[in-house]
Design a protein around this motif. Structure first.
Motif, PDB file in Angstrom:
ATOM      1  N   TYR A 354      36.808  49.361  69.168  1.00  0.00           N
ATOM      2  CA  TYR A 354      34.921  50.219  68.856  1.00  0.00           C
ATOM      3  C   TYR A 354      35.168  50.932  68.308  1.00  0.00           C
ATOM      4  N   CYS A 355      34.018  51.484  67.761  1.00  0.00           N
ATOM      5  CA  CYS A 355      33.620  53.239  66.814  1.00  0.00           C
ATOM      6  C   CYS A 355      34.311  54.205  68.017  1.00  0.00           C
ATOM      7  N   VAL A 356      35.060  54.754  67.166  1.00  0.00           N
ATOM      8  CA  VAL A 356      36.222  56.074  68.466  1.00  0.00           C
ATOM      9  C   VAL A 356      34.882  57.144  68.820  1.00  0.00           C
ATOM     10  N   GLY A 357      33.929  57.476  67.291  1.00  0.00           N
ATOM     11  CA  GLY A 357      33.071  58.349  67.193  1.00  0.00           C
ATOM     12  C   GLY A 357      32.182  57.675  68.443  1.00  0.00           C
ATOM     13  N   ALA A 358      31.387  57.228  68.606  1.00  0.00           N
ATOM     14  CA  ALA A 358      30.375  56.364  68.907  1.00  0.00           C
ATOM     15  C   ALA A 358      29.777  57.326  69.804  1.00  0.00           C
ATOM     16  N   ALA A 359      29.912  58.100  71.248  1.00  0.00           N
ATOM     17  CA  ALA A 359      29.679  58.913  71.914  1.00  0.00           C
ATOM     18  C   ALA A 359      29.169  60.480  71.100  1.00  0.00           C
ATOM     19  N   LEU A 360      29.829  60.774  70.252  1.00  0.00           N
ATOM     20  CA  LEU A 360      29.546  61.847  69.266  1.00  0.00           C
ATOM     21  C   LEU A 360      28.371  61.200  68.784  1.00  0.00           C
ATOM     22  N   ALA A 361      28.196  59.713  68.141  1.00  0.00           N
ATOM     23  CA  ALA A 361      26.937  60.029  67.523  1.00  0.00           C
ATOM     24  C   ALA A 361      26.178  59.998  68.228  1.00  0.00           C
ATOM     25  N   ARG A 362      26.071  59.652  69.211  1.00  0.00           N
ATOM     26  CA  ARG A 362      24.892  58.992  69.817  1.00  0.00           C
ATOM     27  C   ARG A 362      24.387  59.729  70.963  1.00  0.00           C
ATOM     28  N   MET A 363      25.504  61.552  70.811  1.00  0.00           N
ATOM     29  CA  MET A 363      24.837  62.248  71.261  1.00  0.00           C
ATOM     30  C   MET A 363      24.161  63.350  70.035  1.00  0.00           C
ATOM     31  N   GLU A 364      24.597  63.094  68.945  1.00  0.00           N
ATOM     32  CA  GLU A 364      24.055  63.978  67.676  1.00  0.00           C
ATOM     33  C   GLU A 364      22.696  63.242  67.073  1.00  0.00           C
ATOM     34  N   LEU A 365      22.436  61.908  67.421  1.00  0.00           N
ATOM     35  CA  LEU A 365      21.202  61.261  67.370  1.00  0.00           C
ATOM     36  C   LEU A 365      20.354  61.526  68.101  1.00  0.00           C
ATOM     37  N   THR A 366      21.033  61.850  69.587  1.00  0.00           N
ATOM     38  CA  THR A 366      19.912  62.157  70.787  1.00  0.00           C
ATOM     39  C   THR A 366      18.844  63.597  70.643  1.00  0.00           C
ATOM     40  N   GLU A 367      19.739  64.623  70.341  1.00  0.00           N
ATOM     41  CA  GLU A 367      19.378  65.264  70.453  1.00  0.00           C
ATOM     42  C   GLU A 367      18.606  65.935  69.017  1.00  0.00           C
ATOM     43  N   ALA A 368      18.737  65.112  67.505  1.00  0.00           N
ATOM     44  CA  ALA A 368      18.539  65.781  66.953  1.00  0.00           C
ATOM     45  C   ALA A 368      16.566  64.394  66.824  1.00  0.00           C
ATOM     46  N   LEU A 369      16.470  63.486  67.102  1.00  0.00           N
ATOM     47  CA  LEU A 369      15.457  62.743  67.471  1.00  0.00           C
ATOM     48  C   LEU A 369      14.253  64.072  69.084  1.00  0.00           C
ATOM     49  N   THR A 370      15.274  64.220  70.317  1.00  0.00           N
ATOM     50  CA  THR A 370      14.344  64.817  70.779  1.00  0.00           C
ATOM     51  C   THR A 370      13.453  66.136  70.757  1.00  0.00           C
ATOM     52  N   GLY A 371      14.884  66.901  69.483  1.00  0.00           N
ATOM     53  CA  GLY A 371      14.137  68.243  68.819  1.00  0.00           C
ATOM     54  C   GLY A 371      12.719  68.130  67.885  1.00  0.00           C
ATOM     55  N   LEU A 372      12.987  67.121  66.835  1.00  0.00           N
ATOM     56  CA  LEU A 372      12.200  66.629  66.352  1.00  0.00           C
ATOM     57  C   LEU A 372      11.094  66.493  66.894  1.00  0.00           C
ATOM     58  N   SER A 373      10.907  65.296  67.874  1.00  0.00           N
ATOM     59  CA  SER A 373       9.560  64.859  68.595  1.00  0.00           C
ATOM     60  C   SER A 373       8.810  65.885  68.804  1.00  0.00           C
ATOM     61  N   ARG A 374      10.053  66.128  69.300  1.00  0.00           N
ATOM     62  CA  ARG A 374       8.658  67.649  70.376  1.00  0.00           C
ATOM     63  C   ARG A 374       8.378  69.359  69.517  1.00  0.00           C
ATOM     64  N   ARG A 375       9.138  69.145  68.100  1.00  0.00           N
ATOM     65  CA  ARG A 375       8.680  70.232  67.527  1.00  0.00           C
ATOM     66  C   ARG A 375       7.795  70.084  66.519  1.00  0.00           C
ATOM     67  N   PHE A 376       7.369  69.130  65.920  1.00  0.00           N
ATOM     68  CA  PHE A 376       6.596  67.720  64.949  1.00  0.00           C
ATOM     69  C   PHE A 376       6.673  66.830  65.997  1.00  0.00           C
ATOM     70  N   PRO A 377       5.323  67.086  66.766  1.00  0.00           N
ATOM     71  CA  PRO A 377       4.947  65.408  67.174  1.00  0.00           C
ATOM     72  C   PRO A 377       3.815  65.140  66.475  1.00  0.00           C
ATOM     73  N   ALA A 378       3.671  65.461  65.586  1.00  0.00           N
ATOM     74  CA  ALA A 378       1.922  64.843  64.035  1.00  0.00           C
ATOM     75  C   ALA A 378       2.797  64.265  63.510  1.00  0.00           C
TER      76      ALA A 378
END
Length: 406
Positions: A354-378
């Motif tokens: 199992y990839c030791v960086g899985a938690a880091l990737a999940r956190m980064e992806l979540t923050e990036a997608l949340t920020g993108l969806s809030r900032r640019f809903p269209a």
């Protein structure tokens, strides 16, 4: 790798499979899954392998000690990914060298990763500000998917800010399906760079302070009996983190955002925390599989898997992409269904692999997608999907550019 053959009723297929579309899986996935759990395949260098296709068999293969990465590394010079020497292991044979590996595990654990979340959120906001200022259309890869993991991984490692983009660029070029002169050159440059950071003088602006990040934690690391860990082992660990740290996030954002934009309700759901958002992140990771396969293994004994005999001495390759699209495990596998919320997809491997960086990737992806969806809903894809071009030669064929508007 030396050439080995494996039997089978079907002629060996070429792997990795050709891709007709940047976002959708190759047609060969469903076609070969329908013929069995294991198939014969040929890699670009001519090596014949057993290709594991279905989820249950793939999960078992990833944890079967008779399918050995270490034995394959000893058997020949070939690797699917350049520079991925085996790191010190946390238990079993070689446990005396566990200390640096355990330090890395601690920094990449869910708790360790949470310490990076506030800084990651600030970096996402900064990148989105710059993206907004640039004005549409902009390339999502250049403005978010590439620089975000470069910054976060650089902070984690302790790489000086001015070097992070360079390190990320070199690290990305090492993640290739078959080593090239370019990838080997990048590995050599990074090894020299990390060696200097571990052993060279602390920079003047840090007078009186230790080296930052993971580099500072690993510098001078010792084994259980007090003897120093060889610097080259520490360099290998840093190289592995650098290579993996940006790869999965860049692939999942580059492919995942256009997939989300096929269904506006899914994209909008990212704006609010909760099970729906978390399940959607897992579905994106499953669907975009940062690597089409795990690294190859050598069967050190005969292994029965999926009704086939993997003979001793044969090479085994596990298709993570195919396993993640197994309709037995994931009905309607090509579509994003956040209600699945399944963290047991194989994008990060399984078991001891199992990839030791899985938690880091999940956190980064979540923050990036949340920020993108809030900032640019269209947000919308500014080119037709079939105009997206894929990077050639990488272990994951990720989009080179993703033009978006809002």
């Amino acid at each position: 790798m030396t050439e080995r053959t494996c039997p089978g009723a079907e002629p060996a297929q070429r792997f990795p499979w050709p891709r007709a579309h940047a976002l959708d899986p190759p047609q060969e996935v469903a076609r070969w899954q329908g013929r069995g759990a294991v198939a014969a395949a040929v890699l670009p260098d001519g090596t014949h392998v057993h290709l594991v296709l279905r989820y249950d068999e793939a999960r078992r293969a990833l944890s079967d000690p008779r399918l050995s990465r270490e034995a394959l590394s000893r058997s020949g010079p070939g690797e699917l990914v350049a520079g991925t020497a085996r790191p010190p292991v946390p238990n079993g044979e070689g446990a005396a060298e566990a200390t640096p590996y355990e330090l890395v595990l601690g920094m990449l654990s869910p708790r360790g990763t949470e310490r990076l979340r506030p800084g990651t959120r600030r970096e996402v906001a900064r990148l989105l500000d710059a993206m907004d200022e640039a004005g549409p259309p902009v390339d999502l890869i250049a403005h978010l998917a590439r620089p975000l993991p470069a910054t976060v991984t650089g902070e984690l490692l302790g790489v000086p800010a001015g070097d992070r983009a360079w390190v990320q660029r070199l690290a990305s070029s090492t993640v290739v399906f078959a080593p090239t002169a370019q990838s080997r050159g990048a590995v050599a440059e990074l090894r020299s760079y990390f060696r200097d950071l571990l052993t060279g003088p602390v920079s003047p602006e840090r007078t009186g302070r230790e080296r930052p990040g993971m580099i500072g934690r690993l510098a001078g690391a010792r084994r259980g009996e007090g003897t120093p860990v060889p610097v080259e082992d520490l360099v290998t660990l840093l190289l592995r983190v650098a290579a993996a740290g940006g790869h999965s996030v860049q692939v999942s954002l580059g492919k995942g955002v256009p997939l989300l934009l096929r269904d506006r309700s899914l994209y909008a759901a990212l704006a609010e925390p909760g099970p729906g958002r978390d399940g959607l992140v897992e579905e994106l990771l499953r669907r975009t599989a940062p690597a089409p396969s795990a690294l190859p293994r050598l069967a050190v004994e005969d292994v029965q898997l999926g009704g086939e005999t993997l003979e001793r001495g044969s090479v085994v390759l596990i298709s993570l992409e195919s396993a993640n699209l197994d309709p037995v495990r994931y009905p309607d596998p090509g579509h994003l269904r956040p209600e699945r919320g399944d963290k047991k997809h194989l994008s990060f491997g399984a078991g001891s692999n199992y990839c030791v960086g899985a938690a880091l990737a999940r956190m980064e992806l979540t923050e990036a997608l949340t920020g993108l969806s809030r900032r640019f809903p269209a947000l919308y894809l500014a080119v037709p999907e079939d105009a997206l071009r894929l990077r050639e030669g990488g272990i994951a064929p990720d989009p080179l550019e993703v033009p978006v508007g809002w």
